[in-house]
Design an enzyme around this catalytic site. Sequence first.
Site, short mmCIF file in Angstrom:
data_model
loop_
_atom_site.label_atom_id
_atom_site.label_comp_id
_atom_site.label_asym_id
_atom_site.label_seq_id
_atom_site.Cartn_x
_atom_site.Cartn_y
_atom_site.Cartn_z
CG ASP A 182 -14.81 6.53 14.86
OD1 ASP A 182 -14.14 6.54 15.20
OD2 ASP A 182 -15.88 5.49 15.15
CE LYS A 218 -18.88 11.63 15.36
NZ LYS A 218 -18.45 12.39 16.99
NE ARG A 266 -9.03 21.16 47.78
CZ ARG A 266 -8.15 20.30 47.39
NH1 ARG A 266 -7.97 20.43 46.22
NH2 ARG A 266 -6.96 20.51 48.37
CD GLU A 285 -18.00 8.40 12.36
OE1 GLU A 285 -18.70 9.52 13.70
OE2 GLU A 285 -18.27 6.96 13.18
CE LYS A 317 -16.77 10.69 22.46
NZ LYS A 317 -16.09 9.18 22.48
#
Lengths: 281, 281, 281, 281, 281, 281
Positions: free
Chosen positions: B217, B166, B99, B196, B134
């Site tokens: 973006d 960002k 598993r 960004e 992510k």
Amino acid sequence: MLSDLLIEQIVRGALLEDIGRGGDVTTDSILSEDLVTRAAVVARQPGVIAGHEPTRTTFKMLNPSVEYEILAPDSAMIDDGTAIARLTGPARAILTGERTALNFLSHLSGIATAAHSLVERVEPYRARIVCTRKTTPGLRTLERAAVVAGGASLHRYGLDDAVLIKDNHLALSGSLTEAVTAVRRKIGHMLKVQVEVDTLEQLREALQLSIDAVLLDNMPLETLREAVSVVDARITTEASGSVTPENVAAIAATGVDLISSGWITHSAPGLDVSMEIDLHR
Amino acid sequence: MLSDLLIEQIVRGALLEDIGRGGDVTTDSILSEDLVTRAAVVARQPGVIAGHEPTRTTFKMLNPSVEYEILAPDSAMIDDGTAIARLTGPARAILTGERTALNFLSHLSGIATAAHSLVERVEPYRARIVCTRKTTPGLRTLERAAVVAGGASLHRYGLDDAVLIKDNHLALSGSLTEAVTAVRRKIGHMLKVQVEVDTLEQLREALQLSIDAVLLDNMPLETLREAVSVVDARITTEASGSVTPENVAAIAATGVDLISSGWITHSAPGLDVSMEIDLHR
Amino acid sequence: MLSDLLIEQIVRGALLEDIGRGGDVTTDSILSEDLVTRAAVVARQPGVIAGHEPTRTTFKMLNPSVEYEILAPDSAMIDDGTAIARLTGPARAILTGERTALNFLSHLSGIATAAHSLVERVEPYRARIVCTRKTTPGLRTLERAAVVAGGASLHRYGLDDAVLIKDNHLALSGSLTEAVTAVRRKIGHMLKVQVEVDTLEQLREALQLSIDAVLLDNMPLETLREAVSVVDARITTEASGSVTPENVAAIAATGVDLISSGWITHSAPGLDVSMEIDLHR
Amino acid sequence: MLSDLLIEQIVRGALLEDIGRGGDVTTDSILSEDLVTRAAVVARQPGVIAGHEPTRTTFKMLNPSVEYEILAPDSAMIDDGTAIARLTGPARAILTGERTALNFLSHLSGIATAAHSLVERVEPYRARIVCTRKTTPGLRTLERAAVVAGGASLHRYGLDDAVLIKDNHLALSGSLTEAVTAVRRKIGHMLKVQVEVDTLEQLREALQLSIDAVLLDNMPLETLREAVSVVDARITTEASGSVTPENVAAIAATGVDLISSGWITHSAPGLDVSMEIDLHR
Amino acid sequence: MLSDLLIEQIVRGALLEDIGRGGDVTTDSILSEDLVTRAAVVARQPGVIAGHEPTRTTFKMLNPSVEYEILAPDSAMIDDGTAIARLTGPARAILTGERTALNFLSHLSGIATAAHSLVERVEPYRARIVCTRKTTPGLRTLERAAVVAGGASLHRYGLDDAVLIKDNHLALSGSLTEAVTAVRRKIGHMLKVQVEVDTLEQLREALQLSIDAVLLDNMPLETLREAVSVVDARITTEASGSVTPENVAAIAATGVDLISSGWITHSAPGLDVSMEIDLHR
Amino acid sequence: MLSDLLIEQIVRGALLEDIGRGGDVTTDSILSEDLVTRAAVVARQPGVIAGHEPTRTTFKMLNPSVEYEILAPDSAMIDDGTAIARLTGPARAILTGERTALNFLSHLSGIATAAHSLVERVEPYRARIVCTRKTTPGLRTLERAAVVAGGASLHRYGLDDAVLIKDNHLALSGSLTEAVTAVRRKIGHMLKVQVEVDTLEQLREALQLSIDAVLLDNMPLETLREAVSVVDARITTEASGSVTPENVAAIAATGVDLISSGWITHSAPGLDVSMEIDLHR
């Protein structure tokens, strides 16, 4: 009670993975150490929330003075645009922790949402949705909590807290009878025994033995219904195999006690969540 | 070279998570210690394979005498029913590790398959698909390897090996110009800087500064195309935001250098794989 | 399968505890690195052997070329003077590991011997001897294996693999009925539930509920006998409280299924074992 | 100063061993998170207390808000029924930690009690009781503190903080003289050297050498007395071998400086202690 | 015996520090996995060698098939240009490990060289050079071995294997007499006691007490000589304070037993060593 | 942000290394647990300070109630006799932590001082001083911070955050062109590429390729100057090889952008610092 010790260990690993050895060179270069801010974690699609504990721990581990206020708690069903949590504290810790924290929240809320999508479809029936051991390596503790947040129930944790005799065990051992006898001789009185069966014939053999539950694997609905009737409530019945939101109600209608789904943990898409800096303090 | 040290650490955690403190009570009760078997890992749906390293390590860590033969290597595109690997060795180790090993292989092959589904759609264009941060907490090393197995490319590993300024950084600092200046003063000469931008106006400001790449973006296709033209190949252009197999070709057609996708790591469904005991030895 | 990972961790801790940072200054000063010897581990009193795994691992971890031949395996009943194991290999590793290895073997054989002293007295009866969670911190895995080597059986491993509602839980919650209901609502279908009762009245209340076993705590023999009759084989019965070799047969004669003893793990004296260098090679 | 770092590590291991991955399913299901209680730790037999530090750390690690008030401190001699400590705080942490905490307190108080039973018998003599390296793997730090709590003294910690040349070293090296010379050449000036001798002849050879102490192993009382006379206070004398409460005074009467006992650490029965919930708040 | 366990831990940390999470992107991109090479480690200045163990372990940990042949062993005095070791094996492991391995070898050989520069100057005298606890955090085990390779001797390892009462202890406690008495009451019989004195008056007080050695701190040569005479060989004398190659012989000439130097561990320049790829296989 | 997690890990290792398993037997025997004191950390020679973070963490980890007040912060240039920090708190923690804390402060301030000695000599020029990977194993994070405290800049952290193609890579691969091509194909767009060249011919080949910086290794000043002219500011130029305070200005005068020095980390002598107990509270 334990979860804190385990969660801290998981979060520490996730932070070290993202921050590495050199630190957040962007944030540390741009923002001063004493800048304080507020921020909101906001959902970008509807779903069921899970994962506040590791999310909060992420920020707290970077700086204990970050305040993390839960607005939509674990298990809450939320709409697109809902504020899930509010953060107040050092801007550096909030920006450095943002991605790691959202990765937890998105992944776990995705699982809760998937679980709930099955749970709500079987509400008219006795069947409960249960998870499997098909979890993401390293995150089983958190993913099981997300499954519960989504309204589903738990199967065994791992290989040591219950017995499950599967097809591969039977392929390698003599017979089901011998296997169950061997297991009962070895384990303590506090462990339950479940057996996987593929046919009604196997089921009838299993029912002669000292077992607590049966896993009816990949049976057609018709066979499932007959299996439930054969068992006649003497032991717990669990259906498994390619369970989807589309077919789960039909499976539940056969009368089984449990329906297990690997899909809710191994294939749930992340819930879209983001963090917004709130400048109006 | 490092991967072995890191992979062993990840696999050890995954095994302890599944086997717990009591061991595999089912397998240990039923199968004798000296039983040897063969088994095959088989795909139950088409896809791209990734994850042989942690899969093999799982079995080897339980018993070094397990032989793990790769039949369809990482990056291979396979059909439903393809045998991916063949195992020979102690039956206990093979069943106990099943598993955990399949959880690695399924999860990582799912990511490779998702990555490839974007890659194949942008082949006519110059754009490369790149991953993001992510990723699933604890598995970034493995997931990045899966992304590469699927034909896509890598973005920065984490917060310390490149600078990415960002929107949240800009919300909290003075201006883009000040931010870039601060960053350049602090970091060494070997780190790259990306910024960004959400608008063409921001893009034009950014182009005045000492940066290596720009993240466009969530721009409409029209704007993207104009941005590419404004940049005029002076720095690397990257498009991001809700990239799907459906829209990725259109994005690539704007002429951007890179298209980043979080979806390939945070929402790829697991590839269905299973293990079959092979009794004809 | 897991035991190797856990045993290595325990043995590493024990070795570091004894050898410290400076190494075995005595042995390293006196014996040359290439001196090879034989040695025998010998019992100095009769008993039941347990603990070969950590004992062997201790020497192997210091030097993999040490050969460890088991002469009297785990579970063997031996007399004073019996050779339990024979060692061949680098003299340094054998002398440096001697004390740590014998500490494992002595402690665990002491537990196996104590367990067996109860087991042999209840052989005429249906009752099995089971251990408790009153184990030495850090050694539960090894001590449970020693209990089994002594012929006794296992209770739950810890707090997460079965439910045991004890007097202190009832003192703090509403009622037994509420407690069992709350538990059943939370736990999965694979966990068993046991309840501790002190009186026949409590026992009768418990029998109305969905439980798998009952712990009859500190009851006089007469009451125990009546309790067994009340239960009438519907669920498992376990007697506990001040069990000794002297009274265990009388308890077993009441007809209970299980008799649990903390004494076999928390108070068993070590078995006297020593190592002798064998110069006649 | 170090003890906190080491104790936390030992307690963490013990808690993870008991609580596992799934948490205390009984307590967490029955008791609400905000329930607060008082409890008392009470002795069920007379003895000497040791182990408050790991006991308190166990509860604190589960929940820092648990208050742990010591009523009978380490080294205190208590009667049956004495309250040893009082707890106030979250009921969940108190019940979840109960068994692990009592396992520490019982084990260590048992050692302190055993040590004291020897110490009180040699009070009329110059001899001090000292412990050995025959400790429970993983707990040496705590067991040595328990030995001190019982009034006895410490031998070397492990293999690196002093030299002890034993019979097995001599069996493998040339001669005692060569062994001591080799040791002195290698070690720093801050390490002491002790030699084990079995006969007066060996003792006389040892006294010619640069050693700090002699271990008189398994000598009859008569021989011991003569050995003390031979040494004539030039170096420290230590008697060892099958020391019991019955014979310890006679050994002390021979005039030796130290009497070492493995029994106080490897075979001391646990002191019976229990926890009572106190509902009258 | 222990050193292997400790060295592996130190080397693992050093490798993870250099290779990070992403691996050696240069080497892995350029060289194929099956390329094999030979290489030589060569000294670029004369000195004394130390550190082969961690150096070899570095390469072996990356790939066990790397062969590491020692040409100039620890303690060897070598000239500029001497080949210290020869490597054969996978080119990737050799290049990836190069810097980490050389960092160990250079640092430790620098210490051995510095130690030897003092040792050779005191050869005509009875005094031995000993190291201090002024070592680089995390590397004490290795640095002490380097000190021995340079011909010097060892002081206590740390705070727990011997007593050293220093000026700051005396500033905070009552008196030297009280301090020594307190220490003797607490410690076991196997630990030695040394006292730091700054004046002859303190020395005379110290000599009344039960101590094993005296540290004569920062005394002028004249005073040192008088101190040696006052001690009259009853206990070990150690001189310390600003010892350099220039003044060490003069200090030794005062007749002290030991001269301790922090300089050999905290300020020794690294020995210049490099690795050359050997293409003529 | 990360540094706290990493620093705690390094400091814990350093403390365990010094305090061992038995604790500070000197301090614990002499000073009572509740004695409070003040102390000052004082420089014994002029230099540049670095290392307050690990120094403070050392004391705090022993006892969180120690107050650590910084008087001369990191980067401060101080004279002999300057008080660098003031401590207030439990005397035991202060004395037990003294050596470990000072080892950090001395080592890191030594590096800052060495770095600054180069930095101040190149102030008239454009060149910046940068460190290398020739750091002490286990301390790279801290040593890089010390380098920055001394006014110098950072090179890549390790093998994974930038590409550096060195002579040994070229010796084993085909050609520089092939090597750069292979690297560019594998790495993401956010990693920079630097190439080591020994001759102007190699430099000219390198300039044809897609690289960000060039390492001019061991070139005579004349050649360096010509190399700078050849590069003509298209990419970053770095000079390396036997840089000393004596020759660094001449190297800077050639016009290179960066001068890298291993000497500032591998051979900087420790700065002499000590701790004085302050009794006038």
